[in-house]
Write an enzyme that holds these catalytic residues in place. Structure first.
Site, PDB file in Angstrom:
ATOM      1  NE  ARG A 208      14.630 -31.458 -31.678  1.00  0.00           N
ATOM      2  CZ  ARG A 208      14.701 -32.234 -30.594  1.00  0.00           C
ATOM      3  NH1 ARG A 208      15.852 -32.324 -29.933  1.00  0.00           N
ATOM      4  NH2 ARG A 208      13.641 -32.893 -30.171  1.00  0.00           N
ATOM      5  CE  LYS A 233      10.543 -28.758 -30.084  1.00  0.00           C
ATOM      6  NZ  LYS A 233       9.855 -29.282 -31.285  1.00  0.00           N
ATOM      7  CG  HIS A 298      13.967 -31.624 -38.716  1.00  0.00           C
ATOM      8  ND1 HIS A 298      14.675 -31.347 -37.552  1.00  0.00           N
ATOM      9  CD2 HIS A 298      12.852 -32.283 -38.312  1.00  0.00           C
ATOM     10  CE1 HIS A 298      14.015 -31.803 -36.511  1.00  0.00           C
ATOM     11  NE2 HIS A 298      12.902 -32.389 -36.937  1.00  0.00           N
ATOM     12  NE  ARG A 301      14.857 -34.743 -34.349  1.00  0.00           N
ATOM     13  CZ  ARG A 301      15.222 -35.098 -33.123  1.00  0.00           C
ATOM     14  NH1 ARG A 301      16.487 -35.385 -32.876  1.00  0.00           N
ATOM     15  NH2 ARG A 301      14.331 -35.174 -32.144  1.00  0.00           N
ATOM     16  CG  HIS A 324      10.754 -37.606 -29.944  1.00  0.00           C
ATOM     17  ND1 HIS A 324      10.471 -38.473 -30.980  1.00  0.00           N
ATOM     18  CD2 HIS A 324      11.216 -36.473 -30.525  1.00  0.00           C
ATOM     19  CE1 HIS A 324      10.758 -37.884 -32.130  1.00  0.00           C
ATOM     20  NE2 HIS A 324      11.211 -36.679 -31.873  1.00  0.00           N
ATOM     21  CE1 TYR A 333      10.620 -39.648 -37.996  1.00  0.00           C
ATOM     22  CE2 TYR A 333      10.593 -40.031 -35.631  1.00  0.00           C
ATOM     23  CZ  TYR A 333      10.839 -39.218 -36.708  1.00  0.00           C
ATOM     24  OH  TYR A 333      11.306 -37.937 -36.497  1.00  0.00           O
TER      25      TYR A 333
END
Length: 354
Positions: A208, A233, A298, A301, A324, A333
């Site tokens: 990120r 995050k 982003h 990524r 994640h 994805y």
């Protein structure tokens, strides 16, 4: 400003343009290079609400409106926001989230003329305003509702009175993906070694933008070929891969710049490069590479994850590299990879190529 209209001018900025377009009756005057808003109560109130969180120089004639919209209980708002920040800190939110939530509550209180407590119907009215009049995204409105719920529960001590307030259904948008050829074009278009190193790391490790700017020299583990992401995050630490090509670029950069603490220091002493600076670097690179897709930093990524999936990397490993919490987040994805879609043959091809 004249009796019929108000002139609004600012240096071009996408966010400010979006805001001014939310004011009813506004129009652009090319010859004066400014926006024009009708000089009436409704338009003025709308204008003030839209720019409530921006540094604005208002005409003195608008002072009565500003007082009614913003200053009549300014001390209480500031006190409320201070209480909110304290509660958000205790909960453990990041500085970025705290800033966003405080902005939501400031806009919420301003919209309701600084009325601190509203019934559920009043909150629903505000949600409708964000959707219908301001045409904000579902994500934005969801975040606003989260901020209001915390405000009611932790600052006003009203408990979960808004618990059953419905949330906007999450939009199912697919990320814009850059092809490997496009990624190469973007990286090749950058000549500055520091800028090149930033983009190399961002793509090669799926970082990120907030993670890449906060990297420290010690976070690069060249022996194990890993990058240590600290407090990403969700305030989670993780490791991700260190590319050999990216490491070579970093070593070249380090010989020139000799960073000591932050890997990519900013202009001020003991500070890291701002996220906005990296966004500008990426935007300029896309312009030079003639990339016309609607992409941001982003997107590197997203492209990292998609390209790994296309190479056959297990989705669970990609989830771990990206940090994640849920596999459902990573599964998006699978909808944008070419590996599976390219295997499907169009019925038109089958009909006409027999």
């Amino acid at each position: 400003m004249n009796d019929r209209e108000i002139h609004v001018s600012f240096e071009y900025n996408d966010e400010l343009v979006k805001k001014i377009k939310k004011v009813e009756g506004r129009r652009w005057q090319p010859h004066k290079k400014c926006w024009v808003v009708p000089n009436n109560v409704k338009s003025i109130n709308s204008l003030i609400r839209v720019f409530v969180n921006d540094n604005v120089s208002w005409d003195k004639s608008l002072n009565p409106f500003i007082k009614n919209n913003n200053d009549s209980n300014l001390l209480d708002i500031n006190s409320t926001l201070s209480q909110l920040e304290k509660q958000l800190t205790l909960i453990g939110y990041s500085s970025k989230t705290k800033k966003a939530y405080k902005g939501h509550i400031r806009r919420f209180l301003t919209f309701n003329n600084n009325t601190k407590v509203l019934e559920k119907e009043g909150v629903e009215k505000y949600m409708y305003y964000l959707f219908n009049e301001q045409q904000n995204s579902h994500t934005f409105v969801n975040q606003a509702l989260s901020a209001i719920k915390i405000y009611y529960e932790y600052v006003l001590k009203k408990g979960k009175v808004l618990y059953d307030l419905p949330r906007p259904k999450r939009e199912k948008k697919l990320p814009n993906i850059l092809s490997q050829k496009e990624v190469i074009s973007i990286l090749d278009s950058v000549s500055n070694t520091k800028h090149k190193s930033i983009l190399f790391l961002t793509y090669s490790a799926g970082l990120r933008v907030g993670e890449v700017v906060r990297l420290k020299v010690d976070d690069i583990d060249s022996d194990r070929m890993l990058i240590h992401i600290r407090q990403g995050k969700g305030r989670k630490d993780r490791y991700t891969i260190l590319s050999e090509v990216a490491l070579d670029m970093l070593r070249k950069y380090a010989r020139i710049e000799r960073p000591e603490n932050w890997l990519f220091p900013g202009g001020k002493d003991n500070s890291f490069l701002t996220e906005r600076s990296v966004q500008k670097i990426f935007a300029n690179a896309c312009k030079k590479a003639k990339i016309n897709k609607n992409v941001s930093v982003h997107s590197l990524r997203h492209s990292f994850a998609t390209h790994l999936l296309e190479q056959g990397t297990d989705l669970r490993y990609i989830q771990e590299l990206l940090g994640h919490s849920s596999s459902k987040t990573t599964e998006i994805y699978t909808y944008v990879t070419e590996a599976n879609i390219s295997k499907i043959k169009s019925p038109l091809d089958r009909l006409l190529t027999r």
